[in-house]
Design a protein around this motif. Structure first.
Motif, short mmCIF file in Angstrom:
data_model
loop_
_atom_site.label_atom_id
_atom_site.label_comp_id
_atom_site.label_asym_id
_atom_site.label_seq_id
_atom_site.Cartn_x
_atom_site.Cartn_y
_atom_site.Cartn_z
N LEU A 88 0.83 -1.21 0.00
CA LEU A 88 0.00 0.00 0.00
C LEU A 88 0.86 1.25 0.00
N THR A 89 0.43 2.27 -0.76
CA THR A 89 0.99 3.61 -0.61
C THR A 89 -0.17 4.52 -0.25
N HIS A 90 -0.06 5.16 0.91
CA HIS A 90 -1.12 6.03 1.42
C HIS A 90 -0.55 7.44 1.54
N ARG A 91 -0.81 8.24 0.51
CA ARG A 91 -0.20 9.56 0.42
C ARG A 91 -1.24 10.64 0.63
N TYR A 92 -2.38 10.48 -0.01
CA TYR A 92 -3.44 11.47 0.08
C TYR A 92 -4.41 11.01 1.16
N PRO A 93 -5.15 11.98 1.77
CA PRO A 93 -5.99 11.58 2.91
C PRO A 93 -7.04 10.52 2.58
N ASP A 94 -7.67 10.59 1.42
CA ASP A 94 -8.87 9.76 1.22
C ASP A 94 -8.69 8.63 0.23
N ARG A 95 -7.44 8.36 -0.21
CA ARG A 95 -7.29 7.27 -1.18
C ARG A 95 -5.93 6.58 -1.05
N VAL A 96 -5.92 5.34 -1.47
CA VAL A 96 -4.68 4.55 -1.41
C VAL A 96 -4.42 3.84 -2.72
N LEU A 97 -3.14 3.61 -2.94
CA LEU A 97 -2.67 2.81 -4.06
C LEU A 97 -2.37 1.42 -3.48
N PHE A 98 -2.93 0.38 -4.13
CA PHE A 98 -2.82 -0.97 -3.59
C PHE A 98 -2.23 -1.86 -4.70
N VAL A 144 -10.05 3.33 -3.52
CA VAL A 144 -8.94 2.36 -3.54
C VAL A 144 -8.53 2.13 -4.99
N LEU A 145 -7.26 2.38 -5.24
CA LEU A 145 -6.73 2.27 -6.59
C LEU A 145 -5.87 1.01 -6.68
N LEU A 146 -6.42 0.00 -7.36
CA LEU A 146 -5.68 -1.26 -7.52
C LEU A 146 -4.71 -1.11 -8.69
N ILE A 175 -13.82 2.17 -6.35
CA ILE A 175 -12.63 1.35 -6.61
C ILE A 175 -12.16 1.70 -8.01
N ARG A 176 -10.85 1.79 -8.17
CA ARG A 176 -10.29 2.01 -9.51
C ARG A 176 -9.33 0.87 -9.81
N ILE A 177 -9.28 0.47 -11.07
CA ILE A 177 -8.26 -0.48 -11.50
C ILE A 177 -7.37 0.25 -12.50
N PRO A 264 -9.98 10.65 -21.63
CA PRO A 264 -8.60 10.97 -21.23
C PRO A 264 -8.57 11.66 -19.86
N TYR A 265 -7.74 11.14 -18.97
CA TYR A 265 -7.72 11.61 -17.58
C TYR A 265 -6.44 12.42 -17.31
N TYR A 266 -5.30 11.76 -17.36
CA TYR A 266 -4.05 12.46 -17.11
C TYR A 266 -3.08 12.33 -18.28
N LEU A 267 -2.36 13.42 -18.56
CA LEU A 267 -1.12 13.36 -19.33
C LEU A 267 -0.02 13.58 -18.30
N GLY A 314 3.30 14.24 -4.42
CA GLY A 314 1.99 14.03 -5.03
C GLY A 314 1.88 14.73 -6.38
N LYS A 315 0.69 14.64 -6.97
CA LYS A 315 0.49 15.15 -8.32
C LYS A 315 0.06 16.61 -8.31
N VAL A 316 0.65 17.38 -9.19
CA VAL A 316 0.35 18.80 -9.31
C VAL A 316 0.07 19.11 -10.78
C1 LIG Z 1 -1.64 8.93 -8.51
C2 LIG Z 1 -1.85 8.44 -7.15
C3 LIG Z 1 -3.14 8.39 -6.59
C4 LIG Z 1 -4.37 8.80 -7.35
O1 LIG Z 1 -4.35 10.18 -7.59
P1 LIG Z 1 -5.61 10.91 -8.25
O2 LIG Z 1 -5.12 12.31 -8.51
O3 LIG Z 1 -6.73 10.84 -7.27
O4 LIG Z 1 -5.92 10.16 -9.51
C5 LIG Z 1 -3.27 7.95 -5.29
N1 LIG Z 1 -2.20 7.59 -4.57
C6 LIG Z 1 -0.95 7.64 -5.06
C7 LIG Z 1 0.17 7.24 -4.19
C8 LIG Z 1 -0.73 8.06 -6.37
O5 LIG Z 1 0.51 8.09 -6.86
#
Ligand SMILES: *Cc1c(COP(=O)(O)O)cnc(C)c1O
Ligand code: SF4
Length: 350
Positions: A88-98, A144-146, A175-177, A264-267, A314-316
């Motif tokens: 798991l990577t938990h960087r942002y308050p409300d979502r995780v990368l799994f 949750v981002l799988l 949930i995202r894949i 299209p979501y991110y470049l 994080g993403k900017v």
């Molecule tokens: C990219 C990412 C997300 C998802 O970011 P969104 O801007 O919500 O799409 C979540 N956690 C981590 C660690 C990421 O790198």
């Protein structure tokens, strides 16, 4: 009978000597690159890349410059630092990368997880259950981002097992894949897999396409099957030198994605990943491409240009300068044609 997608994966090339002729490199050089960064190309990807030419080949064929990178770092996004439990990577308050899968349908040379892709230990049930327990114990997690590796190379029943555990957590809303399978192994999008995915809505399938030549009839058919099942589809694109660092290629890709019902979501500005420096573009290149897309093609087709900050910030979003000047009473902006317009601010308060 073995399903087609498994036969394709089983016939993948992982021995660098097998692509020496194709790469134009001598076998010894290829072997040394691949002993550091593994090779994996399935026959569908190879066939598509041979038809698509250098922009597709460069994404999967090793390059000696991978061993000669002084700028990159192994874990540029500090995913390990922000990892409360393995996977798991938990960087942002409300979502995780799994990271639920250690495998991909082929290996991209520019991968952000290049430090471990193709050499991860198999992921145990126990590690998955520990990740699920962390999410269950943290009620701020809504999304949750799988990811992996690629979750869609897992067997249907394993994916269903993971998805049902995550879906059973009351505070998990979406949930995202994250997957490259519709691009790299569209044969994997079987009726059985689609039946599994539909059970866990709202489930967003966020794929990864970098070039219009990747949208083959097979890839298009795979996306339409997912869309017809009611799954919302998105795509992210990595901006890569010599692959897609050009506005007409990227505008073509984004329009082609919309036609197959993918938003299209991110470049993504390429990360500072060790072994991938030769793929990076200057930030001005991406900004110029964004300027040439915004206003000129459907707003639906325009992704957000983002940088994942080195060091785990994080993403900017990065935006071309549309604001020409700003004072307390008005804002002067430039439109997509370069013309200036003034917007008067409302008079509020004192
Ligand atoms: C990219 C990412 C997300 C998802 O970011 P969104 O801007 O919500 O799409 C979540 N956690 C981590 C660690 C990421 O790198
Ligand atoms: S499919 Fe994704 S995770 Fe796998 S190698 Fe490519 S970029 Fe990395």
């Amino acid at each position: 009978m073995t399903p087609e997608w498994k036969r394709i994966l089983a016939e993948s090339i992982d021995n660098p000597r097998d692509i020496a002729a194709l790469s134009g490199l001598d076998a010894a050089t290829l072997v040394s690159v691949c002993s550091r960064y593994p090779l994996l190309i399935n026959p569908y990807v190879l066939h598509t890349a041979q038809a698509g030419g250098p922009p597709l080949l460069k994404q999967v064929i090793p390059d000696p410059r991978e061993l000669d990178d002084r700028a990159g770092v192994a874990d540029p996004l500090a995913e390990e630092r922000d990892s409360p439990v393995p996977l798991l990577t938990h960087r942002y308050p409300d979502r995780v990368l799994f990271l639920v899968s250690g495998r991909c349908a082929s290996i991209c040379r520019f991968c952000t997880r290049k430090r471990k892709i193709g050499r991860m230990d198999p992921i145990s049930d126990r590690a998955i259950e520990n990740g699920v327990d962390y999410i269950r114990g943290n009620d701020r997690i809504r999304d949750v981002l799988l990811s992996g590796g690629d979750p869609l190379v897992l067997e249907d029943d394993r994916l269903a097992w993971i998805l049902s555990m995550v879906r059973s957590i009351p505070h998990v809303e979406t949930i995202r894949i994250g997957t490259r399978v519709p691009c790299f192994l569209p044969q994997r999008i079987t009726p059985g897999l689609v039946r599994v995915l539909r059970r866990f809505q709202p489930l967003y399938v966020n794929m990864h396409f970098n070039h219009p030549a990747e949208i083959t009839p097979e890839a298009a058919a795979a996306c339409l099957k997912l869309a017809d099942a009611g799954l919302p589809l998105g795509s992210q694109t990595v901006l890569l030198r010599g692959v897609n660092d050009n506005a007409s290629i990227l505008a073509g890709l984004m329009r082609a994605l919309l036609r197959i019902r993918v938003k299209p979501y991110y470049l993504l500005q390429a990360d500072l990943t060790r072994g991938t420096d030769h793929f990076r573009t200057r930030t001005g290149t991406g900004l110029e491409i964004m300027k040439q897309m915004r206003g000129h093609i459907s707003g639906m087709a325009v992704p957000a240009f983002v940088m994942d900050l080195p060091g785990g910030g994080g993403k900017v979003p990065l935006l071309p300068d549309y604001v020409q000047s700003r004072d307390p009473d008005s804002l002067t902006l430039r439109n997509y044609r370069g013309d200036l317009y003034t917007y008067p601010e409302p008079h509020t308060g004192g």
